[in-house]
Design an enzyme around this catalytic site. Sequence first.
Site, PDB file in Angstrom:
ATOM      1  N   ASN A  20      36.843  42.360  35.753  1.00 15.78           N
ATOM      2  CA  ASN A  20      37.116  40.968  35.415  1.00 15.78           C
ATOM      3  C   ASN A  20      38.262  40.827  34.418  1.00 15.78           C
ATOM      4  OD1 ASN A  20      36.115  38.107  35.724  1.00 15.78           O
ATOM      5  ND2 ASN A  20      36.145  38.334  33.514  1.00 15.78           N
ATOM      6  N   GLU A  21      38.291  41.697  33.420  1.00 14.47           N
ATOM      7  CA  GLU A  21      39.283  41.586  32.356  1.00 14.47           C
ATOM      8  C   GLU A  21      40.696  41.958  32.803  1.00 14.47           C
ATOM      9  OE1 GLU A  21      39.161  40.359  29.364  1.00 14.47           O
ATOM     10  OE2 GLU A  21      37.019  40.123  29.041  1.00 14.47           O
TER      11      GLU A  21
END
Length: 170
Positions: free
Chosen positions: A24-25
Site C-alpha cells: 500500500n505504501e
Amino acid sequence: DEIIQSTSKKMNIDWRLVASIVFNESSFNSRAKSRVGAKGLMQIMPVVARKYKVKNAFDPKDNLQAGIAHFLNWKSIIEAESNEDSIKMTLAAYNEGLGHLRDAQRLAIKHKLSPHRWNHVKKMLLLLEQKKYFSKARFGYCQGKGIVQYVEKISKIYSNYKNNITIATL
C-alpha cells in the site's frame, strides 16, 4: 519478499502484514518518495529515520527495520480489545500519527463508545473532519475518511494474503 520475510521474522511480526503495508505504501518500490518526504518501502518519515538511526531510508533492510520497529512500538502502547482492533488502530496511527488516534479515542469516550474498539474509533476519526469536533481536539483536523480507507485497504490486503499465502514460506 525474502528481505520482508526475514526482517519480519527477526522482529516477530507476520510478514504478510508487513507486505500489506509495503504494498500500500510504496508498491514494493524501495525508491518511492512521497510529496511530504516519506521514503522507501514503508514510507518512513525523516523523524522516524532519525529515531531509528537510519542512514539511508531507501535501503530496504534499514527502511523495513525502522518501519516495523515504529509500527510495533505504537502497537505496544495502543490498548485494544482484540488483536484485530490493535492492528487496525496501529495502522491508523502509522498513517496519520498517534495524536489523531488519541483524539479519536478521547472522542469515543465522550460519545460513550469504547476507545479500544476499531469500529468505534473509526466513527470518531470521521467526526474529526468536522469543525465542531476538530476545533476541540488536541491535534486538530485530521483526514478521517482517508485514514479509515487506508486501514480498510491494508486490512483487506492482509486478509487476502492470510487466506492465500502460508506463513512459513522461508
